[in-house]
Design an enzyme around this catalytic site. Structure first.
Site, PDB file in Angstrom:
ATOM      1  N   GLY A   1       0.818  -1.220   0.000  1.00  0.00           N
ATOM      2  CA  GLY A   1       0.000   0.000   0.000  1.00  0.00           C
ATOM      3  C   GLY A   1       0.849   1.265   0.000  1.00  0.00           C
ATOM      4  O   GLY A   1       1.963   1.258   0.519  1.00  0.00           O
TER       5      GLY A   1
ATOM      6  N   ASP B   1       6.197  -7.758   4.335  1.00  0.00           N
ATOM      7  CA  ASP B   1       6.169  -8.779   3.287  1.00  0.00           C
ATOM      8  C   ASP B   1       7.176  -8.453   2.178  1.00  0.00           C
ATOM      9  O   ASP B   1       7.808  -9.344   1.624  1.00  0.00           O
ATOM     10  CB  ASP B   1       4.759  -8.887   2.673  1.00  0.00           C
TER      11      ASP B   1
ATOM     12  N   LYS C   1       8.767   1.044   4.624  1.00  0.00           N
ATOM     13  CA  LYS C   1       7.600   1.930   4.502  1.00  0.00           C
ATOM     14  C   LYS C   1       6.402   1.191   5.064  1.00  0.00           C
ATOM     15  O   LYS C   1       6.326  -0.030   4.948  1.00  0.00           O
ATOM     16  CB  LYS C   1       7.343   2.336   3.060  1.00  0.00           C
ATOM     17  N   THR C   2       5.518   1.841   5.671  1.00  0.00           N
ATOM     18  CA  THR C   2       4.138   1.407   5.877  1.00  0.00           C
ATOM     19  C   THR C   2       3.438   2.351   6.830  1.00  0.00           C
ATOM     20  O   THR C   2       3.959   2.674   7.891  1.00  0.00           O
ATOM     21  CB  THR C   2       3.949  -0.036   6.395  1.00  0.00           C
TER      22      THR C   2
HETATM   23  P1  FBP Z   1       1.047  -2.118   3.779  1.00  0.00           P
HETATM   24  O1  FBP Z   1       1.761  -0.836   4.050  1.00  0.00           O
HETATM   25  O2  FBP Z   1       1.451  -3.193   4.724  1.00  0.00           O
HETATM   26  O3  FBP Z   1       1.182  -2.531   2.358  1.00  0.00           O
HETATM   27  O4  FBP Z   1      -0.497  -1.888   4.067  1.00  0.00           O
HETATM   28  C1  FBP Z   1      -1.077  -0.648   4.062  1.00  0.00           C
HETATM   29  C2  FBP Z   1      -2.569  -0.713   4.046  1.00  0.00           C
HETATM   30  O5  FBP Z   1      -3.007   0.619   3.869  1.00  0.00           O
HETATM   31  C3  FBP Z   1      -3.256  -1.335   5.268  1.00  0.00           C
HETATM   32  O6  FBP Z   1      -3.387  -0.450   6.334  1.00  0.00           O
HETATM   33  C4  FBP Z   1      -4.597  -1.724   4.690  1.00  0.00           C
HETATM   34  O7  FBP Z   1      -5.252  -2.735   5.405  1.00  0.00           O
HETATM   35  C5  FBP Z   1      -4.218  -2.207   3.330  1.00  0.00           C
HETATM   36  O8  FBP Z   1      -3.057  -1.484   2.962  1.00  0.00           O
HETATM   37  C6  FBP Z   1      -5.296  -1.996   2.309  1.00  0.00           C
HETATM   38  O9  FBP Z   1      -4.879  -2.600   1.132  1.00  0.00           O
HETATM   39  P2  FBP Z   1      -5.497  -2.357  -0.284  1.00  0.00           P
HETATM   40  O10 FBP Z   1      -4.736  -1.240  -0.926  1.00  0.00           O
HETATM   41  O11 FBP Z   1      -5.215  -3.647  -0.976  1.00  0.00           O
HETATM   42  O12 FBP Z   1      -6.946  -2.044  -0.116  1.00  0.00           O
END
Ligand code: FBP
Length: 499
Positions: free
Chosen positions: A55, A140, A159-160
């Site tokens: 994300g 991941d 990042k996250t």
């Molecule tokens: P990562 O930073 O681990 O990739 O996740 C970020 C995030 O915004 C989470 O908080 C949320 O549950 C998920 O991505 C939503 O994912 P998507 O973009 O697939 O809807």
């Protein structure tokens, strides 16, 4: 707007972290962690590819800017690993336009697990004359980096917005968390102001953060809501409902028929009986993919749920939750918690319980989900600088010939120190989809952490008396510009909130 932006850029240049201004550096091993110890004498120019993974998070574009400053030949990979596997590369030239902007749109991103596709990935890098790869992503993605690192020079950049990639003092926080929590704190603060003005609503606010409750904890520390639930406490569903319902009744008796409840996105997976239910469904979805693909919605539901141990719980849940629990998982096999209306589930169950406890109690509810609007906001000053400096660190590690490290900045309250953490140190064994795997550990909220303990010590007062705080929009200059996330400052033992 233009004036604001250039002022901001000047401020950022001024604040280039000292340690990073000294890069490129040579590193020396110290208790498994690399620390700066001199200058690189003969760095060979390299063709380095960079990709985003997972994300979006604010500050990502600045990582590219930092990398470009250190590396002469930077190649962008479109749409993360998906693009890499499709050979979608392009030469990165001028990045002026994306400095201090939010989102990952310059490169795009995707969620792809490359465990079974390592050979293919390496072959594509070779074919495109890639000497090294920088992977900007969460836990991941760092696992993907660790898989590739023995065969190709790879550096991972943390990042996250979820804040769940942490490693003690060495990795206080990835970029993206500060912006997201400041955006949510502004929105929650606005709702708190509204509710104490209109005095008639209970607001149930779900906050993004796939698994860990770091975001909810941080927003709670910034806004002091009536109630904030922390998933890691692992309470049973009935206990959570009881706590909120009792608060509603108690406040109602004191003439307060309003309040705000913060609900972490990942809550359901922490509730022991729900976790078991989700695990059972995950395993059915994993084992019977072929059969399930041929069934209609009702047959699918029947097939999956008929033998569940937690069938009683499943049947008790409203249909809008059942449907989401049965939906396909994301690329990493995760339930898409951002789509599950946990805030509605809680308020529906609380409404019922409140009427049992004190019939006639006023309980008017509003629901909110603050998610996507936080992770792509224009970066806070902190994330802008963190991203930029992480780019410098990662680029320097590449020039120094290092592979299998995660670039980080520590001692954030003292100008920042560049460090590199061996990914192998961060790996641990976990069961994923029924198999034992070596992965980078997801950092959850620790119940013995300073930030959590601080929250617990205030929780009761916040519930009874309205201590609501509304921090307003994030600042790009002035005294509030330099504020670190409160939970990070507490957990790192910093004596001030400033970076
Ligand atoms: P990562 O930073 O681990 O990739 O996740 C970020 C995030 O915004 C989470 O908080 C949320 O549950 C998920 O991505 C939503 O994912 P998507 O973009 O697939 O809807």
């Amino acid at each position: 707007m233009e004036v604001g932006r250039s002022l901001f850029e000047r401020e950022i240049r001024k604040r280039e972290l000292r340690a990073c201004a000294e890069f490129p550096v040579r590193f020396a091993e110290h208790e498994g962690v690399l620390v700066p110890a001199g200058r690189i004498e003969h760095a060979t120019p390299k063709r380095v590819a960079v990709l985003f993974s997972g994300g979006p998070a604010a500050g990502g574009h600045n990582v590219l800017v930092g990398l470009k400053q250190v590396l002469s030949q930077l190649v962008g990979v479109r749409e993360g690993f998906k693009g890499l596997l499709a050979g979608d590369f392009f030469e990165i030239q001028n990045l002026d336009e994306i400095k201090n902007t939010g989102g990952f749109d310059y490169l795009g991103t995707s969620r792809v697990k490359i465990k079974e596709r390592v050979e293919e990935t390496l072959a594509l890098c070779k074919k495109n004359h890639i000497d090294a790869l920088v992977i900007i992503g969460g836990d991941d993605s760092a696992t993907n980096a660790a898989l590739l690192a023995p065969h190709l020079q790879v550096i991972s950049v943390p990042k996250t917005m979820d804040g769940d990639l942490q490693y003690g003092k060495l990795l206080p926080i990835p970029f993206g968390f500060d912006t997201a929590t400041k955006v949510y704190a502004e929105l929650v603060g606005n709702i708190l102001q509204d509710t104490k003005s209109s005095l008639k609503y209970w607001h149930f606010v779900k906050l993004m953060g796939r698994t860990a409750s770091h975001v909810t904890l941080e927003v709670a520390l910034q806004t002091k809501p009536t109630i904030a639930i922390i998933g890691e406490e692992q309470h049973r569903l009935t206990d959570i409902i009881e706590t909120i319902a009792n608060a509603v009744v108690e406040r109602s008796k004191a003439g307060k028929n309003y309040g705000v409840v913060l609900v972490p996105e990942g809550l359901l997976e922490f509730i022991p009986e729900m976790n078991q239910l989700i695990g059972e469904i995950d395993s059915m979805l994993g084992r019977h993919q072929g059969t399930l693909a041929e069934l209609g919605p009702d047959e699918r539901k029947q097939f999956i749920t008929i033998n569940l141990e937690q069938r009683g719980l499943f049947n008790f849940l409203p249909s809008y939750i059942q449907e989401m629990l049965l939906a396909d998982r994301d690329a990493h096999g995760n339930l898409t918690v951002s789509q599950v209306e946990t805030e509605r589930l809680l308020s529906d169950l609380v409404a019922k319980r409140v009427q049992e406890l004190a019939p006639g109690t006023k309980f008017n509810v509003n629901h909110h989900f603050f998610g996507y609007e936080g992770r792509c906001g224009a970066p806070s000053a902190f994330d802008a600088m963190l991203g930029y400096n992480l780019g410098l660190v990662a680029g320097s590690l590449i020039l120094d010939g290092r592979t299998g490290y995660l670039a980080s900045l520590t001692s954030l309250n003292e100008g920042g120190k560049a460090v590199a953490i061996p990914l192998s140190k961060m790996m641990h064994e976990e069961e994923r989809e029924g198999e034992k795997e070596q992965v980078i550990e997801k950092a959850l909220v620790k119940l013995d952490s300073a930030a959590y303990k601080f929250f617990v010590s205030r929780q009761d007062v916040w519930m009874r008396t309205d201590r609501f705080a509304s921090p307003g929009p994030r600042q790009l200059w002035g005294p509030a510009t330099n504020q670190l996330p409160i939970s990070v400052a507490l957990n790192q033992g910093y004596s001030s909130l400033n970076f």
